[in-house]
Design an enzyme around this catalytic site. Structure first.
Site, short mmCIF file in Angstrom:
data_model
loop_
_atom_site.label_atom_id
_atom_site.label_comp_id
_atom_site.label_asym_id
_atom_site.label_seq_id
_atom_site.Cartn_x
_atom_site.Cartn_y
_atom_site.Cartn_z
N LYS C 78 -45.30 60.97 -21.15
CA LYS C 78 -44.05 61.30 -20.44
C LYS C 78 -44.30 62.53 -19.58
CE LYS C 78 -39.10 62.01 -21.44
NZ LYS C 78 -38.10 62.14 -22.53
N SER C 158 -34.08 59.25 -21.87
CA SER C 158 -34.80 59.67 -20.70
C SER C 158 -36.26 59.19 -20.66
CB SER C 158 -34.79 61.20 -20.62
OG SER C 158 -35.50 61.75 -21.72
N SER C 182 -33.52 60.17 -26.57
CA SER C 182 -34.36 59.79 -25.43
C SER C 182 -35.64 59.04 -25.76
CB SER C 182 -34.73 61.03 -24.62
OG SER C 182 -33.65 61.42 -23.81
#
Lengths: 99, 487, 487
Positions: C78, C158, C182
Site C-alpha cells: 500500500k 482505503s 481499511s
C-alpha cells in the site's frame, strides 16, 4: 450546534488551509450536519471514565518504552535533504521570516 | 526584609515577577531520537529522519532526559509525578518540522517545589516552583545568509528542554536574576544542564506586572525568550518602568506577549491576548504515558550530588567560614573542589579560614588577571597548601607569601623552594629581633618621642623600619609585640 | 505451465522448492498479469524490473537451499508504507514525488523473509476513505462486476488498490493498513482475506500516519493460510515504535484447521440493524450455521455502545490526522507552492496538495481540538471509546470470538458516489469499533450476492488472539469454498 462561516475561517487559518470562498457556506452546513450527528455522543454516560488515548493501556502496557542515550542516528544530510523542494548551504530554505 | 517597592510621586508600586526558564537538558542524544545534541556542527548533520519529521517517523523517549528532569525536580524540593504525559502542542513554524512540539501540558513530570534565594541582607526568600516539564526544542532559522530567504537548520531540533515555571513570587529584577543564577548553579551541580546562556541553552520568559500594594495583582505582560541574566534584569526594569508610566498617565496594561530588544534595551509588543495562538494540545498518540515507580525516584534521590546550599552549610560548619566566604566558594562547580583539596593538604586544620581568604582573594585575583578558570590554575591546590603551611608555621609572613605566590605562578616552583632559594624565611628569633628593634628606636629618637606623646600612627613607621632592615623577613606578630613592649 | 498467479503461496512454495518452477517464472507471470489488469488502477507505481532482479536472487537462494519463509512471495505494498528508493505518495498530490530514504519496518521484515515487492498500491488519499475514490491518482477498480453488467465497481478502501490487485491476481498478497476498516472492508468487497492485527502487533515505523492510535498494518491475501504466513513475518516488536508490543509471535499456521468444537461464538445484536442488507444478513446466518456444524456454540451478545463508535471515530481520527498531517508544509519534502511569506507558502501548498476529503478531515480535526472544543468533543470521544472497549471486554468474558458482517453492503459503482457525508461514513459502521478498541479482526469471503458480488464476514477477537481468528477463519474458508476470480 451550528458551525458558522467564521468558525470555518478560524480553523482554516489554524490548519493553514484555504477553502474557496464559494465552498465555505456549503462546508459550514455540512459540518453543522456532521456535528449534529456527532452530538449523539452526549447520550453516553461517561461519568468517571478516563479518556482512552491508546488501546495499549487496555493490554496492560502502562508506560512508554525508554531508549538508551546512545548516538546512533543523524549524520545523514543527504537523506535529510534528498526530497527538499529547495535547499541551500545544507539547509532548507523558506521565504524570509521576519519576527 | 528588603524593601522592593518602587516609590514614585503618586505612591508605592509593587512589582510581581514570574519566570518560565527553558534550559537544555544535558544528554548525548535528543529527547526522542538518537541524533547527537551538538551545537558546533555543519547545518542539518545532527538530524535524524525523526527530527526532520519524515513521514512515518516515530518518537522514542530518551531515558537520560527523563532522569535529568527527575533529578532537577528533586533538587528543587519538588513533587515528582509518577504519572506524566507527553502532549502535542500544534503550531506551524519553519523550524518546527512536525507541525507540533512534543511537550507536557496537562500532566508534567514535576509538580510543585521551591528554591530559596539569598537576599542582600543575608535573609532568604522562597520562590515557589509551579512545575517542570520536558519538551522538544525547535530548529534554527538563519536570516542573514540569503537576501530574501531564511535557511532552516534542524541540528537543535528535538533536543530536550526542561521548562521550569515559577509562581509569581519575585518582587524585583534583582530577585529574578538571583533566582536564575541560583537555579543555574544547581543545574550545573546536578549535571542536568550546562545552563549556558551564551549558547542559548538557558532562556527565560518573564512575566511582569505592577500594582499598588494591598490591591490585586495587575495585568501582566510576558516577555519572551530573554537569553541572558543581565537581559532579564534589563527587561524587567524597562517593563516595570513602562507599566508604571502607562498606569500613572491613566493608561491600562494589555495582557500581551512582548519581545526584548537587547540593542535598544526595550520591550515591544509581539502579540495581544486576542491573537494568542490556539495550540490544540492533546496527548501524543505515538507515546504512552510515563509511569515512574517510587523506587526509581528514590534511587535518583539517593544519587543526588551535594548541592550548593548543602555545601555552603557544610563549609560554614566544618571550616568555620562566614556565610559570605562560603557563598563565594560554592558559586561555581570547580572552586569548592579546589578549596577542599587545599584544606586536605593543610598541616593545621585551623588554617581553613585562611585558605578560603587566599583562594577567593589572592588566587582569584591572579586568575582574573590572566583570564583563567580555576581548573587551569598553574598553582595546584597542594602547592597553595604548601605556601599556606609556611605561613602557618611562621616561616614567612603573609606579606612575603603574596610575593611567593606570584613567583610560584611564574616559575611553577614549590613555595618552600622559592622561600629557601631567596632566603625569605622569616626572622623569628626574639633576641635577634630585639637587637634590630633597639637599633631602629635608637636611630629615630624624635619619632619615639612623638609616639610616646600620643602620636599612635607612628607605630606603623617603626614596623616599616624593622621590615626595611630585615628585608621584610621579620615575623610581623613578634615585631609588633616587641615594639609595643619597648615603646 | 499452469497459471501460477492462481496458486496460493503454500502451493507455489512446493513447486518452487521442488524446482518445478522458478521464482522468475512466477514473477514474470505476475508482471504480465499486472499489465493485463492495468485498467484496475491498482498500482500507483510499479517496480517490475526490480522485482524480476529480486526473483533471480530468490532463485539462487532456492538453488543453494537457503530459501527464507516467504522466498519469492510476490507482494504489493500500500502506497502509505515507505519503501527505500520507491516513490511513496499516500495517493496524495502533496507527496507525488516523495522517495523515502527508509523502509517501513513491516515491509523490511517481509523483504527480509524473501517477499518481492511488485509495486505500490493505490489508496484513498492518506487512507481517508472507504472507496479509493479520493486518490490523487484516480479510483481503483474492483475486479468483480455485477452479473451481466460491465460497469466499474469500487474496490472499497482505503486499501482498495491492495485488495483489487490481490483479487485480480496481479499480486499474491498485499500490505494494507486499517484505521477504521481499511483492510477488512475492501477485502470483503473484493472477495479476499483481510486481517487487521491487534494494535501494537505490527510496527507503524515508516507507515505514513493517518490516526496514530488506530492505524495498524496487516495482510490482504487470497487464503487464510497466506494471511497467517505474511502476518507471522511482519509482526513483532520494533524499538523504533513506542507503541509496538513486546510479544513473541506464534506460528499462526498451527491454528489453521484446528477444531472449534465447544468454542463460543458471539453474535452481536447491534450489528443487525433494521436496514441491514438482506443478502448480507442471510450470509451471516449461513456462516453461523457453519459454526454450529463445526461444533461451536452460538451466543447472542450485546455491544451496547456500537452506535456511538462511529461518531467517536469521526472525532478521534480527524483530530489525530489534523496533527499528523501538519508536517506536510512544503519545506522539507513533497509539494511546494511558492508563496510571498512562509504562511502563504504553507496555505498555498496545503490547499493545493491535499484533496477535498483530506482537507475536510483536517478541518474537522482542527475544530475538535480547538480551544473550547477539546473537552466537549475530543475528550468525550475518548471516554466513549473506553465504553466501546468495555463492551468487548464484557463480551469476551462469555465468548471466544465475535462474528459479524464486515460491510453493510456490497461494492457500489464508480461514479455512484455517495454525496451525503453521513451515508459515506456509514461504510465503516461494522469495522470502526474494532479499531477503537485496538482488537484484531479478520474478514473472510463467504459467498456472492445474487448480483454476483463478494460478501465478507469478520471475526473479532480479544487482543493478541490472532491465532484464534485464523482458526475460525480457516473453518469458514473450508465451509464456504469461495471461488475467487480465475478459480
Amino acid at each position: 450546534m451550528e458551525i458558522k462561516k467564521q468558525d470555518i475561517l478560524r480553523i482554516e487559518r489554524l490548519a493553514r488551509l484555504t477553502l474557496p470562498e464559494d465552498q465555505r457556506q456549503g462546508f459550514s452546513e455540512r459540518l453543522t450536519k456532521v456535528f449534529g450527528w456527532i452530538d449523539q455522543l452526549r447520550e453516553v454516560d461517561i461519568e468517571g471514565v478516563t479518556p482512552m488515548v491508546t488501546p495499549l493501556l487496555q493490554m496492560g502496557i502502562q508506560t512508554t518504552p525508554l531508549r538508551h542515550d546512545t548516538i546512533n542516528d543523524g549524520d545523514c544530510l543527504d537523506k535529510i535533504l534528498a526530497n527538499a523542494p529547495e535547499a541551500q548551504h545544507g539547509s532548507f530554505t523558506v521565504p524570509k521570516v521576519v519576527e | 526584609m528588603i524593601n522592593t517597592l518602587i516609590t514614585t510621586a503618586t505612591g508605592d508600586w509593587e512589582v510581581i515577577i514570574g519566570l518560565e526558564v527553558h534550559t537544555q537538558v544535558k544528554s548525548k542524544t535528543k529527547l526522542f531520537s538518537g541524533a547527537a545534541t551538538s551545537f558546533a556542527a555543519e547545518p542539518n548533520t545532527k538530524v535524524s529522519l525523526v527530527d526532520a519529521a519524515m513521514p512515518g517517523m516515530l518518537p522514542v523517549l530518551n531515558e537520560v532526559c527523563l532522569e535529568q528532569a527527575v533529578k532537577t525536580g528533586l533538587a528543587l524540593n519538588a513533587q515528582i509525578n509518577l504519572y506524566s504525559v507527553f502532549d502535542r502542542k500544534n503550531y506551524f513554524y519553519a523550524d518546527l518540522p512536525q507541525g507540533y512540539q512534543i511537550s507536557q501540558f496537562y500532566h508534567p513530570i514535576v509538580g510543585e517545589g521551591y528554591l530559596d534565594i539569598d537576599l542582600a541582607d543575608e535573609t532568604t526568600k522562597r520562590v515557589r516552583i509551579e512545575r517542570i516539564h520536558l519538551e522538544q526544542d525547535a530548529g534554527k532559522s538563519i536570516h542573514d545568509v540569503h537576501p530574501d530567504k531564511s535557511l532552516i537548520d534542524l541540528n537543535r531540533c528535538g533536543t530536550a528542554l526542561m521548562e521550569i515555571v515559577t509562581k509569581p513570587d519575585m518582587r524585583s529584577a534583582d530577585e529574578a536574576m538571583d533566582f536564575v543564577k541560583k537555579l543555574r548553579l544547581i543545574l550545573r551541580y546536578l549535571g542536568s544542564s550546562d545552563a549556558n546562556m551564551d549558547e542559548g541553552s538557558l532562556r527565560a520568559d518573564v512575566n511582569v506586572s505592577v500594582h499598588r500594594p494591598g490591591t490585586p495583582f495587575g495585568t501582566r505582560a510576558e516577555i519572551k525568550n530573554v537569553n541572558s541574566i543581565r537581559f532579564i534584569g534589563q527587561a524587567i526594569d524597562y517593563e516595570v518602568n513602562r507599566q508604571i508610566t502607562l498606569l500613572e498617565s491613566g493608561g491600562a496594561i494589555d495582557q500581551e506577549t512582548r519581545l526584548f530588544d537587547a540593542s535598544t534595551v526595550t520591550t515591544r509588543s509581539m502579540r495581544s491576548k486576542e491573537d494568542a495562538p490556539d495550540y490544540r494540545y492533546f496527548p501524543d498518540p505515538d507515546l504512552l504515558p510515563v509511569m515512574l515507580t517510587q523506587d526509581y525516584v528514590n534511587e535518583i534521590k539517593g544519587g543526588l550530588p551535594e548541592l550548593p546550599g548543602q555545601k555552603r552549610a557544610r563549609f560554614m560548619k566544618d571550616y568555620g567560614l562566614s556565610l559570605y566566604d562560603a557563598t563565594v566558594l560554592v558559586s561555581d562547580m570547580e572552586t569548592p573542589l579546589y578549596y577542599e583539596a587545599v584544606v586536605t593538604h593543610l598541616a593545621k586544620k585551623d588554617g581553613a579560614k585562611m585558605a578560603s581568604n587566599w583562594v577567593s582573594g589572592e588566587l582569584f585575583a591572579l586568575l582574573k588577571e590572566h583570564n583563567l578558570s580555576i581548573v587551569d590554575s598553574p598553582i595546584g591546590p597542594q602547592q597553595l597548601a604548601g605556601l599556606l603551611n609556611l605561613i602557618g608555621e611562621g616561616q614567612i609572613s603573609g606579606r612575603t607569601a603574596k610575593d611567593v605566590l606570584e613567583d610560584m605562578w611564574q616559575s611553577g616552583k614549590e613555595a618552600s623552594v622559592i622561600v629557601s632559594e631567596k632566603g625569605l624565611v622569616q626572622m623569628s628569633d626574639a633576641g635577634e629581633l630585639e637587637g634590630i628593634i633597639d637599633k631602629v628606636l635608637g636611630d629615630n629618637p624624635q619619632m619615639v618621642e612623638q609616639y610616646r606623646s600620643g602620636k599612635d600612627k607612628l607605630f606603623g613607621f617603626f614596623v616599616g623600619q624593622v621590615m626595611k632592615v630585615t628585608g621584610g623577613k621579620a615575623n610581623p606578630q613578634m615585631t609588633n609585640d616587641i615594639l609595643k613592649k619597648k615603646l | 505451465m499452469t497459471d501460477l498467479v492462481a496458486l496460493s503461496y503454500g502451493a507455489l512454495r512446493q513447486k518452487l522448492l521442488s524446482k518445478s518452477v522458478t521464482v522468475q517464472d512466477v514473477v514474470t507471470q505476475y508482471v504480465r498479469r499486472m499489465a493485463q489488469t492495468q485498467p484496475l488502477n491498482a498500482f500507483v507505481t510499479e517496480y517490475t524490473d526490480q522485482a524480476l532482479n529480486q526473483a533471480a536472487e530468490a532463485d539462487r537462494r532456492i538453488q543453494s537451499g537457503t530459501a527464507r519463509p516467504l522466498e519469492g512471495f510476490p507482494l504489493a505494498v500500500k502506497d502509505n508504507c515507505c519503501v527505500e528508493g520507491m516513490r511513496t505518495t499516500a495517493s496524495s498530490k502533496i507527496l507525488e514525488n516523495f522517495i523515502p530514504p527508509y523502509t517501513a519496518t513491516v515491509v523490511k521484515r517481509l523483504q527480509d523473509a524473501g517477499a518481492i515487492v511488485l509495486g505500490k498500491t493505490n489508496l484513498d488519499e492518506f487512507a481517508m476513505g472507504s472507496s479509493t475514490i479520493t486518490s490523487h491518482f484516480g479510483p481503483s477498480i474492483n475486479p468483480w462486476k455485477i452479473k451481466g453488467d460491465t460497469a466499474d465497481l469500487i474496490p472499497g478502501g482505503s486499501s482498495g488498490g491492495s485488495s483489487a490487485c490481490v483479487a485480480g491476481l496481479s499480486s499474491l498478497g498485499a500490505l494494507g493498513t486499517d484505521t477504521g476498516g481499511s483492510i477488512r472492508q475492501p477485502a470483503a468487497l473484493c472477495g479476499v482475506v483481510g486481517m487487521k492485527p491487534t494494535y501494537g502487533l505490527c510496527s507503524r515505523y515508516g507507515i505514513i500516519a493517518f490516526a496514530s492510535s488506530l492505524d495498524q498494518a496487516g495482510p490482504i491475501t487470497r487464503t487464510v493460510e497466506d494471511a497467517s504466513l505474511v502476518l507471522r513475518e511482519m509482526a513483532g516488536h520494533d524499538p523504533k515504535d513506542s507503541t509496538s508490543l513486546v510479544y513473541t509471535v506464534p506460528d499462526y499456521t498451527k491454528a489453521l484447521g484446528q477444531s472449534i468444537k465447544g468454542m463460543k461464538v458471539g453474535i452481536p445484536k447491534e450489528y443487525r440493524p433494521a436496514g441491514l442488507n438482506a443478502e448480507i444478513a442471510a450470509w451471516w446466518d449461513k456462516t453461523i450455521q457453519w459454526m454450529k456444524d463445526a461444533g461451536a456454540e452460538i451466543l447472542d451478545i450485546s455491544l451496547p455502545h456500537t452506535k456511538y463508535a462511529l461518531p467517536a471515530y469521526y472525532i478521534i481520527a480527524p483530530a489525530e490526522a489534523s496533527s499528523n498531517l501538519a508536517r506536510y508544509d512544503g519545506v522539507r519534502y513533497g509539494l511546494r507552492v511558492p508563496g510571498g511569506s512562509l504562511d502563504d507558502l504553507y496555505a498555498k501548498t496545503r490547499t493545493e496538495g491535499f484533496g477535498d476529503e483530506v482537507k475536510r478531515r483536517i478541518l474537522i480535526g482542527t475544530y475538535v481540538l480547538s480551544s473550547g472544543k477539546y473537552e466537549d468533543y475530543y475528550l468525550r470521544a475518548q471516554r466513549v471509546r473506553q465504553r466501546v472497549t468495555d463492551d468487548f471486554t464484557q463480551a469476551y468474558k462469555k465468548v471466544d470470538v465475535i462474528l459479524a458482517p464486515t460491510t453493510a453492503n456490497t461494492a457500489f459503482k464508480v461514479g455512484e458516489n455517495i454525496t451525503d457525508p453521513l451515508a459515506m461514513y456509514l461504510q465503516d459502521v461494522f469495522t470502526v469499533s474494532t479499531n477503537l478498541a485496538g482488537l484484531p479482526a479478520i474478514s473472510v469471503p463467504v459467498g456472492l450476492s445474487n448480483e454476483g458480488l463478494p460478501i465478507g464476514m469478520q471475526f473479532i477477537g480479544p487482543a493478541l488472539q490472532e491465532e484464534r481468528l485464523f482458526q475460525f477463519a480457516s473453518v469458514v474458508e473450508q465451509a464456504a469454498q469461495f471461488k475467487g476470480i480465475g478459480q
